[in-house]
Design a protein around this motif. Structure first.
Motif, mmCIF file in Angstrom:
data_model
loop_
_atom_site.group_PDB
_atom_site.id
_atom_site.type_symbol
_atom_site.label_atom_id
_atom_site.label_comp_id
_atom_site.label_asym_id
_atom_site.label_seq_id
_atom_site.Cartn_x
_atom_site.Cartn_y
_atom_site.Cartn_z
ATOM 1 N N THR A 19 0.842 -1.188 0.000
ATOM 2 C CA THR A 19 0.000 0.000 0.000
ATOM 3 C C THR A 19 0.878 1.239 0.000
ATOM 4 O O THR A 19 2.012 1.200 0.472
ATOM 5 C CB THR A 19 -0.937 0.015 1.223
ATOM 6 N N ASP A 21 -0.344 3.885 1.526
ATOM 7 C CA ASP A 21 -0.834 4.567 2.729
ATOM 8 C C ASP A 21 -1.250 3.510 3.742
ATOM 9 O O ASP A 21 -2.404 3.080 3.777
ATOM 10 C CB ASP A 21 -2.011 5.481 2.367
ATOM 11 N N ARG A 24 -4.229 4.318 6.239
ATOM 12 C CA ARG A 24 -5.531 4.262 5.558
ATOM 13 C C ARG A 24 -5.933 2.811 5.310
ATOM 14 O O ARG A 24 -7.079 2.417 5.543
ATOM 15 C CB ARG A 24 -5.480 5.036 4.236
ATOM 16 N N ARG A 25 -5.001 1.996 4.855
ATOM 17 C CA ARG A 25 -5.298 0.588 4.590
ATOM 18 C C ARG A 25 -5.703 -0.144 5.867
ATOM 19 O O ARG A 25 -6.631 -0.956 5.867
ATOM 20 C CB ARG A 25 -4.094 -0.095 3.950
ATOM 21 N N GLN A 28 -9.233 0.645 6.619
ATOM 22 C CA GLN A 28 -10.116 -0.097 5.725
ATOM 23 C C GLN A 28 -10.284 -1.540 6.186
ATOM 24 O O GLN A 28 -11.395 -2.069 6.200
ATOM 25 C CB GLN A 28 -9.570 -0.077 4.296
ATOM 26 N N HIS A 29 -9.192 -2.178 6.556
ATOM 27 C CA HIS A 29 -9.270 -3.565 6.998
ATOM 28 C C HIS A 29 -10.068 -3.684 8.286
ATOM 29 O O HIS A 29 -10.829 -4.625 8.472
ATOM 30 C CB HIS A 29 -7.876 -4.143 7.194
ATOM 31 N N GLY A 34 -11.788 -3.220 3.494
ATOM 32 C CA GLY A 34 -10.533 -3.665 2.895
ATOM 33 C C GLY A 34 -10.775 -4.777 1.884
ATOM 34 O O GLY A 34 -11.880 -4.956 1.385
ATOM 35 N N SER A 35 -9.769 -5.552 1.618
ATOM 36 C CA SER A 35 -9.865 -6.596 0.606
ATOM 37 C C SER A 35 -10.838 -7.702 1.016
ATOM 38 O O SER A 35 -11.118 -7.907 2.193
ATOM 39 C CB SER A 35 -8.482 -7.206 0.360
#
Length: 105
Positions: A19, A21, A24-25, A28-29, A34-35
């Motif tokens: 990533t 950032d 930020r990731r 998200q997770h 996230g993914s």
């Protein structure tokens, strides 16, 4: 800085990604955006990350780590983080609340 990172549940599923950032990731997770892999396997702890000055070097390292045997990855994590502490608070994020396990306390 580009940041390949390894996220994991202790001795559970390992996730390696790149990533631009990391904070930020991590958000998200943690909030479920996230993914799909992270959503499916519940990987929320950051147990290792590496900094690189450019994306090609970060991507090369990510590919290298993904080819490693699981034991090698565990040894790499434990070389700097033997107790698998979540490193996200060192980056300014709140510690994760303890989640109840499905198989007991």
């Amino acid at each position: 800085m580009r940041q390949p990172c390894v996220a994991s549940r202790r001795m559970g599923t390992l996730y390696i990604g790149v990533t631009s950032d990391l904070v930020r990731r991590l958000h998200q997770h943690r909030d479920g955006s996230g993914s799909d892999f992270v959503k499916t396997y519940g990987v929320h702890l950051l147990v290792r990350y590496e900094l690189f000055s450019d994306m090609p070097a970060a991507i090369a390292r990510e590919k290298q780590l993904k080819r490693w045997h699981r034991d090698w990855k565990i040894n790499l994590i434990e070389s700097n983080n033997p107790d698998w502490h979540d490193l996200a608070p060192t980056l300014g994020l709140e510690p994760l609340r303890q989640r109840a396990r499905k198989d007991g306390p």
